[in-house]
Design an enzyme around this catalytic site. Structure first.
Site, PDB file in Angstrom:
ATOM      1  N   GLN A   1       0.795  -1.207   0.000  1.00 17.73           N
ATOM      2  CA  GLN A   1       0.000   0.000   0.000  1.00 17.73           C
ATOM      3  C   GLN A   1       0.839   1.274   0.000  1.00 17.73           C
ATOM      4  OE1 GLN A   1      -2.750  -1.731   3.271  1.00 17.73           O
ATOM      5  NE2 GLN A   1      -4.049  -0.326   2.131  1.00 17.73           N
TER       6      GLN A   1
ATOM      7  N   HIS B   1       1.029  -9.421   4.567  1.00 20.82           N
ATOM      8  CA  HIS B   1      -0.090  -8.498   4.413  1.00 20.82           C
ATOM      9  C   HIS B   1      -0.554  -8.554   2.954  1.00 20.82           C
ATOM     10  CE1 HIS B   1      -2.052  -4.859   6.484  1.00 20.82           C
ATOM     11  NE2 HIS B   1      -2.715  -5.057   5.356  1.00 20.82           N
TER      12      HIS B   1
ATOM     13  N   ASN C   1      -1.795 -10.962   8.358  1.00 20.85           N
ATOM     14  CA  ASN C   1      -2.777  -9.902   8.521  1.00 20.85           C
ATOM     15  C   ASN C   1      -4.092 -10.351   7.888  1.00 20.85           C
ATOM     16  OD1 ASN C   1      -3.573  -6.921   8.968  1.00 20.85           O
ATOM     17  ND2 ASN C   1      -4.136  -7.314   6.834  1.00 20.85           N
ATOM     18  N   GLU C   2      -5.141 -10.388   8.704  1.00 20.51           N
ATOM     19  CA  GLU C   2      -6.500 -10.603   8.222  1.00 20.51           C
ATOM     20  C   GLU C   2      -6.636 -11.810   7.293  1.00 20.51           C
ATOM     21  OE1 GLU C   2      -8.023  -5.965   8.532  1.00 20.51           O
ATOM     22  OE2 GLU C   2      -7.930  -6.914   6.562  1.00 20.51           O
TER      23      GLU C   2
ATOM     24  N   GLU D   1      -5.511  -2.314  13.916  1.00 21.95           N
ATOM     25  CA  GLU D   1      -6.021  -1.371  12.916  1.00 21.95           C
ATOM     26  C   GLU D   1      -7.366  -0.852  13.378  1.00 21.95           C
ATOM     27  OE1 GLU D   1      -6.322  -2.592   8.830  1.00 21.95           O
ATOM     28  OE2 GLU D   1      -4.397  -3.654   8.874  1.00 21.95           O
TER      29      GLU D   1
ATOM     30  N   TRP E   1      -5.057   3.192  11.816  1.00 18.10           N
ATOM     31  CA  TRP E   1      -4.907   2.926  10.385  1.00 18.10           C
ATOM     32  C   TRP E   1      -5.390   4.158   9.645  1.00 18.10           C
ATOM     33  CZ3 TRP E   1      -2.353  -0.667   7.759  1.00 18.10           C
ATOM     34  CH2 TRP E   1      -2.464  -0.605   6.359  1.00 18.10           C
TER      35      TRP E   1
ATOM     36  N   GLU F   1      -5.578   1.788  -1.453  1.00 17.34           N
ATOM     37  CA  GLU F   1      -6.589   1.084  -0.672  1.00 17.34           C
ATOM     38  C   GLU F   1      -7.152  -0.090  -1.480  1.00 17.34           C
ATOM     39  OE1 GLU F   1      -8.956  -0.451   2.019  1.00 17.34           O
ATOM     40  OE2 GLU F   1      -7.277   0.893   2.396  1.00 17.34           O
ATOM     41  N   TRP F   2      -6.244  -1.003  -1.859  1.00 21.02           N
ATOM     42  CA  TRP F   2      -6.609  -2.260  -2.491  1.00 21.02           C
ATOM     43  C   TRP F   2      -7.550  -2.053  -3.672  1.00 21.02           C
ATOM     44  CZ3 TRP F   2      -2.821  -5.049  -1.019  1.00 21.02           C
ATOM     45  CH2 TRP F   2      -2.320  -4.943   0.278  1.00 21.02           C
TER      46      TRP F   2
END
EC number: 3.2.1.21
Length: 470
Positions: free
Chosen positions: A45, A145, A189-190, A374, A420, A427-428
């Site tokens: 990012q 990530h 991450n996630e 986050e 965050w 942003e993806w």
């Protein structure tokens, strides 16, 4: 006076008459110096430099270059140019008095296709960590990530069990090369986003859409996590080891039994799918009632590996989802009207964070200490007369920090909070339109402008530090 000191003073002593809508009340646990306040970023990012110094392509390079996958055709090719501007970005952390920094290491930057180390990529992260140590900033490094090397995706990605072992190799290399520089390692991450958005509905890289793919990818992600924890403990025993889960609060649209069950199943899919194997060593049975026929292939010993003890759990929270029964065994969203929303369309609901944290403490007897890794919001920020007045973000952060404090008052062991994000960034699938940073980034010039939220955070942290010194 150094440049850092001068910049810090800019935020530490604003006019006394200026209203401060951020600073928590004197009774808040957030005044404690042992409660960390930090900022977070992720490699793809912010870094850019996707073809420099031996970095290999990742699944997000491939996905974002595919027409129609990312808003406006944006990619992470340049992002915030952090790879070249990292020193100035770390100076921002100092200027804003942040005490900890959570960042991620780009797997494609540090290893070649044969698994051999890429010295230039590793040197970048070593310099970054050494400078953070010099500044006295606590270091939290995320190994994954979302930027899986494309050559591993070409061999099946997280659908291939072998990727879990390649992830352990990567963790082994990083923890040997960076031993003593990382205070806290975060494996994944996630994983919910990697598994469900990447393999279940195709909204994220690699863009596959199959329910069975999602559950098998999740199993291999969690297996990779467990294998990595073992090598991290062996190679860097002084550091803490954890994982980061994004969690969602589900609420029922009515008190009917069907809607209450729908809300519970929403949370099973979003939370228990990850937390139960980590903390109970099993997948929730209700998950496969919700998604029949999607059970992953689990080999002997897998669940014991996945349930390796954690030193901490990272929690990412952004919004709640109100749901109702779909008339069968699942749920559908029932968005309430007249509620505050962010630029992402997400409802602002700080009570959901408190409720999840206290609920996890009741559900899991072995819940480890928690960091909020986050929390933040996107808004359509712009610079006017040299300033960015992000009023909604200031209120958002204060209310969510108050929710964290309420959970701590209820007995939940929470050690810190990361905003965050430090910088506006890629942003993806939404590209550069959605701005989450407390520092505004002009993507054309790469000029950084701390927003009003950043100024107020810096003021609070300076006040807290001054009390500790006194």
């Amino acid at each position: 006076m150094t440049q850092d000191t001068a910049a810090a003073a800019q935020f530490a002593a604003p006019p006394a008459s200026q209203a401060d809508p951020f600073t928590p009340p004197a009774t808040s646990a957030l005044w404690r110096r042992d409660f960390l306040l930090g900022a977070a970023t992720a490699a793809y990012q912010i870094e850019g430099a996707v073809r420099e110094d031996g970095r290999l392509p990742s699944i997000w390079d491939t996905f974002s270059a595919t027409p129609g996958k990312v808003l406006a055709g944006d990619t992470g090719e340049t992002a915030c140019d952090h790879y070249h501007r990292w020193e100035a970005d770390l100076d921002l952390l100092t200027q804003l008095h942040f005490e900890a920094y959570r960042f991620s290491i780009a797997w494609p930057r540090v290893m070649d296709e044969a698994g051999r180390p890429n010295a230039k990529g590793i040197a970048f992260y070593r310099r970054l960590l050494e400078r953070l140590k010099e500044k006295g900033i606590r270091t939290f490094a995320t190994l994954y990530h979302w930027d899986l090397p494309q050559h591993l995706e070409d061999r099946g990605g997280w659908l291939n069990r072998d990727t879990a072992y390649r992830f352990a190799d990567y963790a082994d290399l990083m923890s040997r090369e960076l031993k003593g520089l990382v205070d806290s390692w975060m494996t994944l991450n996630e994983p919910w986003c990697s598994a469900y958005l990447g393999y279940g509905n195709g909204h994220h890289a690699p863009g596959l859409a199959n329910g069975r793919y999602a559950t098998q990818a999740m199993h291999h992600l969690l297996l990779g996590h467990g294998l990595a924890v073992t090598v991290l403990r062996a190679n860097d025993p002084a550091s803490a080891k954890g994982i980061v889960a994004n969690v969602g609060r589900g609420t029922a649209d009515s008190p009917s039994e069907a809607d209450v069950r729908a809300a519970r199943r929403f949370e099973v899919q979003h939370n228990a799918w990850i937390l139960d194997p980590l903390l109970k060593g099993e997948y929730p049975r209700e998950l496969f009632e919700l998604w029949p026929g999607t059970e992953p292939l689990v080999l002997d010993g897998d669940m014991e590996t996945i349930a390796a003890p954690l030193d901490f759990l990272g929690i990412n929270y952004y919004f709640r989802t109100n749901v109702k029964s779909d008339g069968a065994h699942g749920f559908v969203e029932a968005p309430p009207e007249g509620v505050e929303r962010t630029q992402m369309g997400w409802e602002v609901h700080p009570d959901g964070l408190r409720d999840l944290l206290t609920g996890f403490a009741r559900t899991y007897d072995n819940l480890p200490p928690i960091y909020i890794t986050e929390n933040g919001m996107a808004s359509d920020d712009s610079v006017r007369d040299g300033r960015v007045d992000d009023t909604q973000r200031i209120a958002f952060l204060k209310r969510h920090l108050a929710a964290v404090n309420e959970a701590m008052d209820a007995g939940v062991d929470i050690r810190g909070y990361f905003v965050w994000s430090l910088l506006d960034n890629f942003e993806w699938a939404f590209g550069y339109e959605r701005r989450f940073g407390v520092v505004h980034v002009d993507y054309g010039t790469q000029v950084r402008t701390p927003k009003r939220s950043a100024e107020l955070i810096a003021r609070f942290l300076a006040q807290r530090r001054a009390l500790d010194v006194a």
